[in-house]
Every structure is written in structure tokens, then in C-alpha cells.
Motif scaffolding. Structure first.
Motif, PDB file in Angstrom:
ATOM      1  N   UNK A  26       0.875  -1.165   0.000  1.00  0.00           N
ATOM      2  CA  UNK A  26       0.000   0.000   0.000  1.00  0.00           C
ATOM      3  C   UNK A  26       0.915   1.219   0.000  1.00  0.00           C
ATOM      4  N   UNK A  27       1.085   1.820  -1.153  1.00  0.00           N
ATOM      5  CA  UNK A  27       2.050   2.905  -1.321  1.00  0.00           C
ATOM      6  C   UNK A  27       1.410   4.220  -0.896  1.00  0.00           C
ATOM      7  N   UNK A  28       2.043   4.906   0.056  1.00  0.00           N
ATOM      8  CA  UNK A  28       1.481   6.158   0.540  1.00  0.00           C
ATOM      9  C   UNK A  28       2.533   7.076   1.117  1.00  0.00           C
ATOM     10  N   UNK A  29       2.102   8.276   1.444  1.00  0.00           N
ATOM     11  CA  UNK A  29       2.999   9.271   2.027  1.00  0.00           C
ATOM     12  C   UNK A  29       3.150   9.052   3.529  1.00  0.00           C
ATOM     13  N   UNK A  30       4.336   9.387   4.033  1.00  0.00           N
ATOM     14  CA  UNK A  30       4.631   9.303   5.463  1.00  0.00           C
ATOM     15  C   UNK A  30       5.416  10.537   5.875  1.00  0.00           C
ATOM     16  N   UNK A  31       4.973  11.202   6.933  1.00  0.00           N
ATOM     17  CA  UNK A  31       5.781  12.268   7.522  1.00  0.00           C
ATOM     18  C   UNK A  31       6.720  11.620   8.531  1.00  0.00           C
ATOM     19  N   UNK A  32       7.998  11.649   8.215  1.00  0.00           N
ATOM     20  CA  UNK A  32       8.933  10.839   8.991  1.00  0.00           C
ATOM     21  C   UNK A  32      10.297  11.499   9.041  1.00  0.00           C
ATOM     22  N   UNK A  33      11.020  11.249  10.122  1.00  0.00           N
ATOM     23  CA  UNK A  33      12.414  11.652  10.220  1.00  0.00           C
ATOM     24  C   UNK A  33      13.265  10.394  10.181  1.00  0.00           C
ATOM     25  N   UNK A  34      14.070  10.258   9.154  1.00  0.00           N
ATOM     26  CA  UNK A  34      14.932   9.091   9.044  1.00  0.00           C
ATOM     27  C   UNK A  34      16.378   9.406   9.395  1.00  0.00           C
ATOM     28  N   UNK A 188      23.726   9.680   5.379  1.00  0.00           N
ATOM     29  CA  UNK A 188      23.818   8.330   4.821  1.00  0.00           C
ATOM     30  C   UNK A 188      23.066   7.391   5.755  1.00  0.00           C
ATOM     31  N   UNK A 189      22.166   6.586   5.204  1.00  0.00           N
ATOM     32  CA  UNK A 189      21.391   5.643   5.991  1.00  0.00           C
ATOM     33  C   UNK A 189      21.937   4.234   5.787  1.00  0.00           C
TER      34      UNK A 189
END
Length: 212
Positions: A26-34, A188-189
Motif C-alpha cells: 500500500x504505497x502512501x505518504x509518510x511524515x517521517x524523520x529518518x 547516509x542511511x
């Protein structure tokens, strides 16, 4: 005649061993800090980012269904995999397909009979892949004896991560010179976590590791 019969039986046996691995995103937007500092609207699947890696065994058929909850088209490309007589599943947006429209879904049928190793699945539309819509695709070798060559299988997914959606950067690239532009990907993750915040990777002397 006997050899031909044995060949048919062998081929049938290999097909029985193969599995159909079904994965739905289920492809969707996410407000996130990575990166541990900046929060912005990224793109994930099933409410997750990073998206978990996909594991199959050589010979399996991967059925990857993408349900598009974005406000723009989506396409998914299995990077590095052959698409013999199946270019319509290659997922290259506006090259082999027009993309999955918002509110629609599509299932990619990905065969793995000829390949094994480490690949990845990513969006092939705009900057969606850079914004998070990607993950590793690991095809385990049919030859189980290869497992004796190492004690542990370690997956290391490396990626750059910026401080804003990459659509913003793309628009600036259309109008500005690259000269003097600040870097847009300062982090860099490692496996989806800021490298400075991730746990150390520890190896035990005497054990053999396979790094992907």
C-alpha cells in the motif's frame, strides 16, 4: 524416449518446488524523520519506511502488488532482473508502462528462475525511489549447499537521505545552475537508519559472514 521422459519429470519437479510469493505494497505518504533531525513527507509502503526487504528462492515467482495511494502515478522496477518476453512487467515508467494511476493497483509478475543474488525493487517514476519507495530483493540460490560457505547472511542497504522531498530539488535543478548549490543529501542511511545513530555491526572471530 526414457531420457526425454526423465527430463519432463525433472522439469515438473522443479515447478512443484517453486513457490508463488505474494507481496502487497500500500504505497502512501509518510511524515517521517529518518536522519534523526529533519521530518518531511516521504514515501513508504504499508505505513513503513524503510520498506522490509523481499526474500525469495531462485525459481520462485514473485507477485508484487502495488496499490497507489499517492496523488501521482507509481511504477515499480525490479532492478537487475531479466525480463525475457515480459517487458510489460519491467516497471519503467513511460518506457514500458504509463504508471499506476492514483487510486489504482497493479500486480507485477517477476520470475527468478535464471538468477540469484541481491537486487532491489524501486519506483521508476520521478523521484519516488529517492523519497523512500525502494527495498532490497534477495534471491536465495537453489543450491542449499552454498549455505555451508558462511555462518550468517548480513544485508547492508546504503542510501543517501536529504532534508526535503526530492521533487523540490528537481524543480530547482530545472531553473538553477549546479554551481554553488548546497548538497541536498547530507545523511547516509544504513538499513534505513542514520549511520551516526545505527548500532555497531559486530563480527565474531572465526565465523564466516556473507555481506550483501
Amino acid at each position: 524416449m526414457l531420457a526425454y521422459t526423465l527430463l519432463i519429470l525433472l522439469a515438473g519437479g522443479l515447478q512443484v518446488l517453486a513457490a508463488r510469493v505474494k507481496v502487497t505494497w500500500d504505497v502512501g505518504y509518510l511524515n517521517i524523520s529518518r536522519d534523526g533531525s529533519t521530518t518531511w513527507r516521504a514515501i513508504g509502503a504499508n505505513g513503513q519506511l524503510p520498506i522490509p526487504p523481499i526474500y525469495v528462492t531462485q525459481g520462485d515467482i514473485l507477485e508484487l502488488t502495488a496499490i497507489n495511494h499517492l496523488d501521482k502515478p507509481v511504477s515499480l522496477h525490479a532492478h537487475g532482473l531479466f525480463q525475457r518476453n515480459s517487458a510489460y512487467y519491467d516497471g519503467a515508467g513511460f518506457t514500458t508502462e504509463c504508471g499506476i494511476p492514483p487510486g489504482s493497483q497493479f500486480t507485477y509478475i517477476i520470475e527468478t528462475r535464471d538468477q540469484s543474488g541481491t537486487y532491489w525493487v524501486h519506483s521508476h517514476y520521478g523521484t519516488e525511489g529517492i523519497d523512500g519507495l525502494r527495498t532490497a530483493l534477495v534471491i536465495l540460490d537453489q543450491d542449499a549447499s552454498l549455505l555451508d560457505e558462511y555462518d550468517e547472511d548480513v544485508l547492508l542497504a546504503l542510501e543517501d537521505w536529504g532534508q526535503e522531498p526530492n521533487d523540490n530539488l528537481l524543480e530547482r535543478l530545472k531553473t538553477l545552475s549546479l554551481v554553488g548549490m548546497p548538497p541536498n543529501h547530507p545523511s547516509v542511511l544504513i538499513n534505513g537508519i542514520n549511520a551516526n545513530l545505527s548500532q555497531p555491526i559486530r563480527f565474531t572471530p572465526g565465523r564466516r559472514y556473507r555481506l550483501r
